[in-house]
Design an enzyme around this catalytic site. Sequence first.
Site, mmCIF file in Angstrom:
data_model
loop_
_atom_site.group_PDB
_atom_site.id
_atom_site.type_symbol
_atom_site.label_atom_id
_atom_site.label_comp_id
_atom_site.label_asym_id
_atom_site.label_seq_id
_atom_site.Cartn_x
_atom_site.Cartn_y
_atom_site.Cartn_z
ATOM 1 N N TYR A 142 1.339 0.309 -1.029
ATOM 2 C CA TYR A 142 0.039 -0.196 -0.587
ATOM 3 C C TYR A 142 -1.038 0.882 -0.678
ATOM 4 O O TYR A 142 -2.224 0.575 -0.768
ATOM 5 C CB TYR A 142 0.121 -0.674 0.870
ATOM 6 C CG TYR A 142 0.555 -2.102 1.045
ATOM 7 C CD1 TYR A 142 1.758 -2.551 0.524
ATOM 8 C CD2 TYR A 142 -0.232 -2.999 1.754
ATOM 9 C CE1 TYR A 142 2.160 -3.860 0.707
ATOM 10 C CE2 TYR A 142 0.159 -4.302 1.943
ATOM 11 C CZ TYR A 142 1.359 -4.734 1.417
ATOM 12 O OH TYR A 142 1.752 -6.037 1.602
ATOM 13 N N LYS A 191 15.920 0.118 -1.304
ATOM 14 C CA LYS A 191 16.417 -0.218 -2.642
ATOM 15 C C LYS A 191 16.894 1.101 -3.251
ATOM 16 O O LYS A 191 16.419 1.544 -4.307
ATOM 17 C CB LYS A 191 15.291 -0.887 -3.454
ATOM 18 C CG LYS A 191 15.732 -1.468 -4.779
ATOM 19 C CD LYS A 191 16.598 -2.710 -4.664
ATOM 20 C CE LYS A 191 17.095 -3.152 -6.032
ATOM 21 N NZ LYS A 191 18.094 -4.244 -5.959
ATOM 22 N N ASP A 223 17.539 -6.728 -1.467
ATOM 23 C CA ASP A 223 17.886 -8.057 -2.005
ATOM 24 C C ASP A 223 18.965 -8.710 -1.139
ATOM 25 O O ASP A 223 18.900 -9.893 -0.811
ATOM 26 C CB ASP A 223 18.288 -7.989 -3.489
ATOM 27 C CG ASP A 223 19.268 -6.877 -3.807
ATOM 28 O OD1 ASP A 223 19.551 -6.033 -2.927
ATOM 29 O OD2 ASP A 223 19.765 -6.836 -4.950
ATOM 30 N N ASP A 247 6.519 -6.409 4.477
ATOM 31 C CA ASP A 247 5.581 -7.513 4.290
ATOM 32 C C ASP A 247 6.344 -8.758 3.859
ATOM 33 O O ASP A 247 6.172 -9.845 4.420
ATOM 34 C CB ASP A 247 4.545 -7.128 3.218
ATOM 35 C CG ASP A 247 3.590 -8.265 2.923
ATOM 36 O OD1 ASP A 247 3.100 -8.877 3.892
ATOM 37 O OD2 ASP A 247 3.342 -8.556 1.739
ATOM 38 N N ASP A 251 7.603 -12.364 6.318
ATOM 39 C CA ASP A 251 7.260 -13.769 6.048
ATOM 40 C C ASP A 251 8.526 -14.616 6.038
ATOM 41 O O ASP A 251 8.553 -15.739 6.559
ATOM 42 C CB ASP A 251 6.547 -13.920 4.687
ATOM 43 C CG ASP A 251 5.031 -13.859 4.817
ATOM 44 O OD1 ASP A 251 4.546 -13.143 5.726
ATOM 45 O OD2 ASP A 251 4.330 -14.511 4.018
#
Length: 357
Positions: A142, A191, A223, A247, A251
């Site tokens: 970001y 990751k 994942d 982020d 959700d």
Amino acid sequence: MKYNIALLKGDGIGPEIVDGAVAVLEKIGEKFGHSFDFNSYLIGGCAIDKTGLPLPKETVDGCLESDSVLLGAVGGIKWDSLPGDIRPEKALLGIRSALGLYTNLRPAKLYPALKDASPLRSDIVQKGFDLLIVRELTGGIYFGERGYREGKFGREAFDTEAYSTIEIERIGRAAFNAAMKRNKVLTSIDKANVLETSRLWRSVMHSLSDEFPQVKYSDMLVDNAAMQLVRNPSQFDVVVTSNMFGDILSDEASQITGSIGMLASASLGDGKRGMYEPIHGSAPDIAGQNKANPIATILSAAMMLDYSFDLHDESECIENAVRKALENGFRTADLLGVGRDGAISCSDMTKKIIEFI
Ligand code: IPM
Ligand code: MG
């Protein structure tokens, strides 16, 4: 006590949901004998329209002078084609960074009354879940270097992710401390099979885990985490992860609670001042129609009382009132699903919650 709260209502449904949270805080003030002073400042699209900038200096100054900040949402179709630097979303990143709010707490728990609203299979929902996502908020992709350049196939765009040891350590510490106050289970999500930043992330987390032997620590690839969240969310207690993974996963976590309209968040730094906001966006499609779910913002206000002002009973009182409103069957449209009627408005949901305070 008297508390100064900066309100950043923003765009879309922002003003409606913040008004709901303000009404709830006023009721809490009355009941428990506190006074809350509210000052509104512009942010996002409405700030662009009035001043040309998404994050005017008065807004940053106003937040810095306040005891805490309550934010609605920013963005909308009208500003979608503006260049990256003056988009409403840029203001959100700007204010998080200006206030030094590197820790973002996003609790996702299933209220028993909302079991039917969750898209998960009933045997999974039956077990319930109550997890806390600790998202790094002022670093990573970001905030990394970005731009356009000439590449192998011509003009290309790039964004980069960088994390320093210090940035990882401070968010890691926040997560371990949060785990100590809960069930002492921490999952760090990365990751590391692909990304160098994730490998550093993992090694810093491992060193920290030596300092917190009571916390049961483990790593998980992002994942796999996305899959585990819908397969068996009850396995998680506290989850710590980077800005972008947080982020995305928050959700996903919100949806399994029944609706993204339920998830509150607290953004914290080293001091007591925080910024509290629902994790959802400005929902331009229903803006101004009094249809939005104010619960995520009302619960964000409850988190403010808890974290910034140490008003734990008051915070719990709001949470209980939300629970009772849900148990009594009151639902905004997002909680009912398509084609089912009986939804109440944003302001009526607020009134119901206030009745239970
Ligand atoms: C969130 C939002 C923001 C983010 C956007 C609006 C910039 O999605 O708070 O989760 O990505 O942080
Ligand atoms: Mg998001």
